[in-house]
Design an enzyme around this catalytic site. Structure first.
Site, PDB file in Angstrom:
ATOM      1  N   CYS A   1      36.969  40.788  36.457  1.00 42.25           N
ATOM      2  CA  CYS A   1      38.515  40.408  36.575  1.00 42.25           C
ATOM      3  C   CYS A   1      38.736  40.558  38.737  1.00 42.25           C
ATOM      4  O   CYS A   1      37.379  40.815  38.707  1.00 42.25           O
ATOM      5  CB  CYS A   1      39.285  40.662  35.647  1.00 42.25           C
TER       6      CYS A   1
ATOM      7  N   GLU B   1      34.448  47.953  33.330  1.00 37.41           N
ATOM      8  CA  GLU B   1      33.752  48.008  34.925  1.00 37.41           C
ATOM      9  C   GLU B   1      34.459  49.156  35.443  1.00 37.41           C
ATOM     10  O   GLU B   1      34.273  50.562  36.111  1.00 37.41           O
ATOM     11  CB  GLU B   1      34.468  46.820  35.474  1.00 37.41           C
TER      12      GLU B   1
ATOM     13  N   CYS C   1      38.618  43.778  38.424  1.00 34.96           N
ATOM     14  CA  CYS C   1      37.718  44.629  38.793  1.00 34.96           C
ATOM     15  C   CYS C   1      36.063  44.547  39.306  1.00 34.96           C
ATOM     16  O   CYS C   1      35.709  45.343  40.051  1.00 34.96           O
ATOM     17  CB  CYS C   1      36.624  44.240  37.041  1.00 34.96           C
TER      18      CYS C   1
ATOM     19  N   HIS D   1      39.628  48.596  32.116  1.00 32.89           N
ATOM     20  CA  HIS D   1      38.196  48.182  31.800  1.00 32.89           C
ATOM     21  C   HIS D   1      36.759  48.302  31.356  1.00 32.89           C
ATOM     22  O   HIS D   1      37.304  49.672  32.082  1.00 32.89           O
ATOM     23  CB  HIS D   1      38.304  46.687  32.281  1.00 32.89           C
TER      24      HIS D   1
END
Lengths: 147, 147
Positions: B76, B48, B79, B46
């Site tokens: 999410c 992040e 993260c 992801h």
């Protein structure tokens, strides 16, 4: 879980908080790792994250469907979230983490039906051994600080 | 956030869900990244997580104290947990994620006083732009599937 404990001992020997993780698929071990936050100087370097990274590389995809993770301590939010995101089917862990555990202690994110994946959870496996190792680590740390 | 949107557009161009992230410390940009889950074949990739990884490497430690993360979509659980673990002080994000958001939508983990770190949060910054990009991506995807 015996193998996850051996991984945790590797962390212990390096002066890292002793947590170890294993990922299996069927009879095969696809990843084995331990907490390396201090050595790697990286907030992401929890045992579970390193194991998921290794398993994705080994299996060649981001979906770890049919895999089981064994970890000596209850995962934190980051690691529980990573278990969901990687579609791991089953988690077996040792000790509870009352301060940061996101599977039973503070949250139950792996059983949250609002999310698009749920994970079967077993806890308490070799929890005494995992817990003793952590206690011994923090006792050593306090002794070192005092001397 | 304009720069985070530019990162999201890089993901879009590669056929990845368009989410971008930037980490700053003072006036300096210490990390810039975008979602690469499909290309990297990795559930951890992801925007992040990649940004935190880059920032830890660049700053040489796991504590990103005094840093701000800008990300186009609400983080999410994985993260948000990584933001806590890395001690990022401030999060600025664009759109809500009603299906998986762990900062406002499904959970508010960054404001949880039981955890050992809390994060200041600002949301809604350039949210229309971030949201339009995501909508366009999923519209394209449906069109491609139909043809």
């Amino acid at each position: 879980m015996q193998l996850a404990l051996l991984e945790a001992k590797k962390a212990y020997d390096l002066g890292e908080v002793p947590i170890g993780a294993i990922i299996t698929k069927g009879d095969e071990i696809v990843a084995a790792s331990y907490n390396r936050r201090e050595i790697d100087k990286n907030a992401l370097a929890h045992a579970e994250i390193l194991a998921i990274d290794e398993a994705c590389r080994k299996l060649g995809g981001w979906r770890l469907v049919g895999c089981t993770m064994y970890v000596t301590l209850e995962p934190c939010l980051m690691c529980a979230g990573a278990i969901i995101n990687s579609r791991i089917g089953r988690l077996v862990y040792g000790s509870f983490d009352p301060k940061a555990g996101a599977v039973s202690s503070l949250y139950n994110v792996l059983g949250d039906n609002r999310l698009n994946h749920q994970v079967d959870v077993v806890h308490g496996v070799l929890s005494n051994e995992a817990s003793l190792l952590l206690k011994q680590f923090f006792r050593d740390l306090r002794t070192k600080k005092q001397t």
